[in-house]
Design a protein around this motif. Sequence first.
Motif, PDB file in Angstrom:
ATOM      1  N   TRP A 151       0.765  -1.235  -0.110  1.00  0.00           N
ATOM      2  CA  TRP A 151       0.052   0.070   0.017  1.00  0.00           C
ATOM      3  C   TRP A 151       0.841   1.225   0.113  1.00  0.00           C
ATOM      4  O   TRP A 151       0.563   2.260  -0.731  1.00  0.00           O
ATOM      5  CB  TRP A 151      -0.760  -0.229   1.206  1.00  0.00           C
ATOM      6  N   GLN A 152       2.051   1.268   0.807  1.00  0.00           N
ATOM      7  CA  GLN A 152       2.852   2.351   0.909  1.00  0.00           C
ATOM      8  C   GLN A 152       3.756   2.658  -0.396  1.00  0.00           C
ATOM      9  O   GLN A 152       4.156   3.602  -0.739  1.00  0.00           O
ATOM     10  CB  GLN A 152       3.545   2.274   2.022  1.00  0.00           C
ATOM     11  N   ASN A 153       4.010   1.623  -1.003  1.00  0.00           N
ATOM     12  CA  ASN A 153       4.979   1.788  -2.178  1.00  0.00           C
ATOM     13  C   ASN A 153       4.510   1.956  -3.594  1.00  0.00           C
ATOM     14  O   ASN A 153       5.268   1.968  -4.337  1.00  0.00           O
ATOM     15  CB  ASN A 153       5.904   0.374  -1.859  1.00  0.00           C
ATOM     16  N   LYS A 154       3.231   1.508  -3.591  1.00  0.00           N
ATOM     17  CA  LYS A 154       2.467   1.564  -4.924  1.00  0.00           C
ATOM     18  C   LYS A 154       1.355   2.152  -4.818  1.00  0.00           C
ATOM     19  O   LYS A 154       0.410   2.252  -3.838  1.00  0.00           O
ATOM     20  CB  LYS A 154       2.249   0.170  -5.280  1.00  0.00           C
ATOM     21  N   ARG A 155       0.931   2.878  -6.020  1.00  0.00           N
ATOM     22  CA  ARG A 155      -0.286   3.541  -6.159  1.00  0.00           C
ATOM     23  C   ARG A 155      -1.407   2.583  -6.590  1.00  0.00           C
ATOM     24  O   ARG A 155      -1.183   1.961  -7.566  1.00  0.00           O
ATOM     25  CB  ARG A 155      -0.226   4.731  -7.271  1.00  0.00           C
ATOM     26  N   TRP A 156      -2.605   2.784  -5.744  1.00  0.00           N
ATOM     27  CA  TRP A 156      -3.556   2.040  -6.030  1.00  0.00           C
ATOM     28  C   TRP A 156      -4.782   2.830  -6.389  1.00  0.00           C
ATOM     29  O   TRP A 156      -4.968   3.898  -5.736  1.00  0.00           O
ATOM     30  CB  TRP A 156      -4.038   1.085  -4.793  1.00  0.00           C
ATOM     31  N   ASP A 157      -6.062   2.388  -7.055  1.00  0.00           N
ATOM     32  CA  ASP A 157      -7.116   3.009  -7.275  1.00  0.00           C
ATOM     33  C   ASP A 157      -7.871   3.281  -5.968  1.00  0.00           C
ATOM     34  O   ASP A 157      -8.494   4.413  -6.088  1.00  0.00           O
ATOM     35  CB  ASP A 157      -7.943   2.390  -8.514  1.00  0.00           C
ATOM     36  N   SER A 158      -8.151   2.309  -5.273  1.00  0.00           N
ATOM     37  CA  SER A 158      -8.886   2.384  -4.128  1.00  0.00           C
ATOM     38  C   SER A 158      -8.579   1.229  -3.019  1.00  0.00           C
ATOM     39  O   SER A 158      -7.783   0.335  -3.507  1.00  0.00           O
ATOM     40  CB  SER A 158     -10.458   2.374  -4.410  1.00  0.00           C
ATOM     41  N   VAL A 159      -9.211   1.191  -2.144  1.00  0.00           N
ATOM     42  CA  VAL A 159      -8.829   0.093  -1.225  1.00  0.00           C
ATOM     43  C   VAL A 159      -9.477  -1.086  -1.692  1.00  0.00           C
ATOM     44  O   VAL A 159      -9.086  -2.130  -1.419  1.00  0.00           O
ATOM     45  CB  VAL A 159      -9.356   0.661   0.373  1.00  0.00           C
ATOM     46  N   GLU A 160     -10.610  -1.076  -2.077  1.00  0.00           N
ATOM     47  CA  GLU A 160     -11.397  -2.034  -2.875  1.00  0.00           C
ATOM     48  C   GLU A 160     -10.485  -2.793  -3.911  1.00  0.00           C
ATOM     49  O   GLU A 160     -10.454  -4.126  -4.090  1.00  0.00           O
ATOM     50  CB  GLU A 160     -12.682  -1.584  -3.285  1.00  0.00           C
ATOM     51  N   ASP A 161     -10.040  -1.932  -4.830  1.00  0.00           N
ATOM     52  CA  ASP A 161      -9.253  -2.500  -5.667  1.00  0.00           C
ATOM     53  C   ASP A 161      -7.909  -3.095  -5.089  1.00  0.00           C
ATOM     54  O   ASP A 161      -7.091  -4.216  -5.603  1.00  0.00           O
ATOM     55  CB  ASP A 161      -8.579  -1.311  -6.822  1.00  0.00           C
ATOM     56  N   PHE A 162      -7.343  -2.838  -4.143  1.00  0.00           N
ATOM     57  CA  PHE A 162      -6.194  -3.234  -3.650  1.00  0.00           C
ATOM     58  C   PHE A 162      -6.571  -4.558  -2.861  1.00  0.00           C
ATOM     59  O   PHE A 162      -5.679  -5.526  -3.055  1.00  0.00           O
ATOM     60  CB  PHE A 162      -5.578  -2.460  -2.382  1.00  0.00           C
ATOM     61  N   ASN A 163      -7.547  -4.713  -2.120  1.00  0.00           N
ATOM     62  CA  ASN A 163      -7.760  -6.096  -1.702  1.00  0.00           C
ATOM     63  C   ASN A 163      -8.399  -7.102  -2.667  1.00  0.00           C
ATOM     64  O   ASN A 163      -8.224  -8.377  -2.628  1.00  0.00           O
ATOM     65  CB  ASN A 163      -9.091  -5.848  -0.652  1.00  0.00           C
ATOM     66  N   LYS A 164      -8.794  -6.729  -3.735  1.00  0.00           N
ATOM     67  CA  LYS A 164      -9.303  -7.608  -4.926  1.00  0.00           C
ATOM     68  C   LYS A 164      -7.907  -8.042  -5.317  1.00  0.00           C
ATOM     69  O   LYS A 164      -7.686  -9.346  -5.713  1.00  0.00           O
ATOM     70  CB  LYS A 164      -9.799  -6.793  -5.986  1.00  0.00           C
ATOM     71  N   VAL A 165      -6.720  -7.350  -5.901  1.00  0.00           N
ATOM     72  CA  VAL A 165      -5.635  -7.786  -6.531  1.00  0.00           C
ATOM     73  C   VAL A 165      -4.729  -8.513  -5.381  1.00  0.00           C
ATOM     74  O   VAL A 165      -4.136  -9.488  -5.714  1.00  0.00           O
ATOM     75  CB  VAL A 165      -4.770  -6.333  -6.810  1.00  0.00           C
ATOM     76  N   GLN A 166      -4.701  -8.255  -4.038  1.00  0.00           N
ATOM     77  CA  GLN A 166      -3.846  -8.953  -2.936  1.00  0.00           C
ATOM     78  C   GLN A 166      -4.638 -10.249  -2.973  1.00  0.00           C
ATOM     79  O   GLN A 166      -4.120 -11.494  -2.718  1.00  0.00           O
ATOM     80  CB  GLN A 166      -4.059  -8.043  -1.772  1.00  0.00           C
ATOM     81  N   ARG A 167      -5.973 -10.607  -3.040  1.00  0.00           N
ATOM     82  CA  ARG A 167      -6.622 -11.658  -2.843  1.00  0.00           C
ATOM     83  C   ARG A 167      -6.199 -12.786  -4.089  1.00  0.00           C
ATOM     84  O   ARG A 167      -6.109 -13.903  -3.850  1.00  0.00           O
ATOM     85  CB  ARG A 167      -7.961 -11.370  -2.849  1.00  0.00           C
ATOM     86  N   ARG A 168      -6.128 -11.955  -5.057  1.00  0.00           N
ATOM     87  CA  ARG A 168      -5.737 -12.998  -6.447  1.00  0.00           C
ATOM     88  C   ARG A 168      -4.377 -13.520  -6.171  1.00  0.00           C
ATOM     89  O   ARG A 168      -3.998 -14.642  -6.515  1.00  0.00           O
ATOM     90  CB  ARG A 168      -5.929 -12.142  -7.716  1.00  0.00           C
ATOM     91  N   TRP A 169      -3.526 -12.694  -5.489  1.00  0.00           N
ATOM     92  CA  TRP A 169      -1.983 -12.755  -5.388  1.00  0.00           C
ATOM     93  C   TRP A 169      -2.062 -13.984  -4.332  1.00  0.00           C
ATOM     94  O   TRP A 169      -1.344 -15.030  -4.472  1.00  0.00           O
ATOM     95  CB  TRP A 169      -1.203 -11.718  -4.873  1.00  0.00           C
TER      96      TRP A 169
END
Length: 245
Positions: A151-169
């Motif tokens: 979260w601190q090192n990369k720009r994300w569109d929103s919190v929902e987008d961040f959680n979706k990508v991390q869940r896929r990872w």
Amino acid sequence: ICDVRRSTPPTPTAPPVAPETVIDAERPSASGVNWASLTLAPVEKEEAPEPPPTTPTVVSTSRGTTAPASPYAVSASNRQSNRATPDDNSSGGGKAAHVPDEVRGLSWGGFFMNWIWGLFNGSYIALLCFVPLLGFFVPFYLLFKGRELAWQNKRWDSVEDFNKVQRRWGIAGLVLTIIGIWSVYKAIYFVQENVTAEIEKQARMSDDEREAQRQEVLDGIEDPKLRQQMEQFYEQMDDIQRRSR
């Protein structure tokens, strides 16, 4: 003959006054104030109005009863308005960026796919997994701190987008880990089966057939050091077979 006449007393006259000292009471001064209308009267001090009586607010409790609210109580809306709310999308701001509570948690993608996950999420500290000894602890560090680092090192569109990508990872890392463990197990099983079959084949062979096969293998080796190692290997195999009997 007497002449009687009515005499009037003389009228007193005021002493002469300089013209500049005479003030015309009916004429306003240069400042616009009529000095004749001014009087010296006591001024009464106005008293401050009394505050209206406060009525205690009635608050409903969980048991259905009512109780007067404390005058020092602060409503939830006031607490929310007075509380400093940071920017929800503070991603990419570095170590000083605020990390929302929805972002915190375990990073299974960082744990299973450490250095690959680090490259795509801007967390290059994951490359320390290649350092001997230290690399053993890096996946566990990413498991607990990976989501905050991403979260601190990369720009994300929103919190929902961040959680979706991390869940896929996390799902991809878990699947690849299961496939890797299954592949290692199959490789070990394959090697073990071949070794067991070769040992059984050598046990069924007679001494002459076994010696002829070994001699054929040794004749095909041109390197003298490798030939010597194979001879030592055959001697160890014979020793194991004698002990098993």
